[in-house]
Design an enzyme around this catalytic site. Sequence first.
Site, PDB file in Angstrom:
ATOM      1  N   LYS A 114     -33.207 -18.716 -38.878  1.00  0.00           N
ATOM      2  CA  LYS A 114     -34.503 -18.225 -38.411  1.00  0.00           C
ATOM      3  C   LYS A 114     -35.173 -17.288 -39.403  1.00  0.00           C
ATOM      4  O   LYS A 114     -36.405 -17.201 -39.439  1.00  0.00           O
ATOM      5  CB  LYS A 114     -34.367 -17.532 -37.048  1.00  0.00           C
ATOM      6  N   LYS A 200     -36.549 -33.745 -33.458  1.00  0.00           N
ATOM      7  CA  LYS A 200     -36.348 -33.391 -32.050  1.00  0.00           C
ATOM      8  C   LYS A 200     -37.665 -33.422 -31.288  1.00  0.00           C
ATOM      9  O   LYS A 200     -38.701 -33.047 -31.829  1.00  0.00           O
ATOM     10  CB  LYS A 200     -35.776 -31.964 -31.971  1.00  0.00           C
ATOM     11  N   LYS A 203     -42.173 -28.877 -28.496  1.00  0.00           N
ATOM     12  CA  LYS A 203     -43.520 -28.487 -28.068  1.00  0.00           C
ATOM     13  C   LYS A 203     -44.402 -28.189 -29.277  1.00  0.00           C
ATOM     14  O   LYS A 203     -45.623 -28.143 -29.157  1.00  0.00           O
ATOM     15  CB  LYS A 203     -43.443 -27.260 -27.156  1.00  0.00           C
TER      16      LYS A 203
HETATM   17  P1  AMP Z   1     -36.667 -24.229 -27.217  1.00  0.00           P
HETATM   18  O1  AMP Z   1     -37.965 -23.764 -26.717  1.00  0.00           O
HETATM   19  O2  AMP Z   1     -36.795 -25.287 -28.259  1.00  0.00           O
HETATM   20  O3  AMP Z   1     -35.734 -23.099 -27.615  1.00  0.00           O
HETATM   21  O4  AMP Z   1     -35.953 -24.964 -26.012  1.00  0.00           O
HETATM   22  C1  AMP Z   1     -35.459 -24.339 -24.838  1.00  0.00           C
HETATM   23  C2  AMP Z   1     -34.193 -25.065 -24.411  1.00  0.00           C
HETATM   24  O5  AMP Z   1     -34.400 -26.482 -24.319  1.00  0.00           O
HETATM   25  C3  AMP Z   1     -33.044 -24.875 -25.412  1.00  0.00           C
HETATM   26  O6  AMP Z   1     -31.860 -24.665 -24.660  1.00  0.00           O
HETATM   27  C4  AMP Z   1     -32.977 -26.170 -26.171  1.00  0.00           C
HETATM   28  O7  AMP Z   1     -31.667 -26.479 -26.561  1.00  0.00           O
HETATM   29  C5  AMP Z   1     -33.513 -27.205 -25.182  1.00  0.00           C
HETATM   30  N1  AMP Z   1     -34.243 -28.243 -25.909  1.00  0.00           N
HETATM   31  C6  AMP Z   1     -35.444 -28.101 -26.538  1.00  0.00           C
HETATM   32  N2  AMP Z   1     -35.842 -29.264 -27.114  1.00  0.00           N
HETATM   33  C7  AMP Z   1     -34.859 -30.172 -26.853  1.00  0.00           C
HETATM   34  C8  AMP Z   1     -34.671 -31.559 -27.180  1.00  0.00           C
HETATM   35  N3  AMP Z   1     -35.580 -32.233 -27.863  1.00  0.00           N
HETATM   36  N4  AMP Z   1     -33.536 -32.163 -26.744  1.00  0.00           N
HETATM   37  C9  AMP Z   1     -32.620 -31.482 -26.038  1.00  0.00           C
HETATM   38  N5  AMP Z   1     -32.731 -30.191 -25.698  1.00  0.00           N
HETATM   39  C10 AMP Z   1     -33.833 -29.527 -26.090  1.00  0.00           C
END
Ligand code: AMP
Length: 338
Positions: A114, A200, A203
């Site tokens: 990060k 992946k 958003k």
């Molecule tokens: P983030 O906002 O990307 O930190 O996502 C919040 C949660 O959703 C985290 O626990 C991530 O591991 C899960 N997550 C986000 N995007 C994905 C994805 N494309 N596939 C699986 N898990 C996801």
Amino acid sequence: MRVVSGIQPTGNLHLGNYLGAIRNWVRMQDAAQQGTQCVFFIVDLHAISMPHDPAELRSGVRDMAAALVACGIDPERSILFNQAQVPAHAELQWLLNGTARMGWLNRMTQFKDKSGKNREGASVALFTYPILQAADVLLYQATHVPVGDDQKQHLELARDIAQKFNNDFCPEDAPIFTLPDPIMPPQAARIMSLRDGSAKMSKSDPSDMSRINLTDDADTIMKKVKKAKTDPEPLPETAKELEGRAEALNLVTIYSALAGKSADEVLKDFAGEGFGKFKPALGELMVETLSPISARYVELREDDEALDAILAKGALKARSLAAPTLSAAYQALGLSRG
Ligand code: AMP
Ligand code: TRP
């Protein structure tokens, strides 16, 4: 058994968040035996470790709270709140700062990822983030912490901190902290973009066609699935043969996660078929799963007061659950609170 986990207050939730994270919490809650307490929180305190917009953080917490409840977290059965309402998290973090070692934190790969090339410009909070995460779980005597693979290292750090604190400050027969075990859900799906099977679902992807949002209506979902990138080959008989076909594999993975079948089982039904047949079936399955969730989400998200009340009620329970461990930690360190 006590299940404890946190999730970032991200807004604009999508199918990846649901299948990769939220659904696992719901499953743990629903499988919990009598006597097992689930403690789930939105980690707004962690969110300030990266540059952020205060208004977005405020609405992100409500987005996530609404999504969790819409997906099936029951605030009567599980304790659901946002960290900032429970000062014990920040307090215990400070106490644990005395135990955590610089060398341990220096090894954390998430900080390296990060902060990237700008280590000097990273916030101190980003560096000490794993200590707050340790406080999050140790505060509630967590036995089981459902997390994704990327969080395993932070959980090991929490165990190291707990062990050293117990060693340094507690009698051998009366340790204060429980050593938490991470649990990686066996088939926590990693969902990829509908436009690019190597990225992946996220958003932050500029193309809305790359993801299925929790707020998409049935028509939008069907349209996005039909436009999803694929290849001209028919579907094979086994998942192994999907190697090298990232987009096809992703769609089969999503299907299998939604249907609760293995990819091989899914392929038994579709082997030899093209995507002209598979995509509508996948779209329908998505609509079936997501429609009730998105209807509930939209309804909940319209009422800030009701959402805030859910979080406040959860925070009240969390504060009393946390109090004895926090007091014991102060005492053990020789800190007097009157
Ligand atoms: P983030 O906002 O990307 O930190 O996502 C919040 C949660 O959703 C985290 O626990 C991530 O591991 C899960 N997550 C986000 N995007 C994905 C994805 N494309 N596939 C699986 N898990 C996801
Ligand atoms: N760091 C976790 C993530 O990014 C979120 C988190 C914060 C967490 N505190 C936690 C997860 C405690 C489990 C337990 O996904």
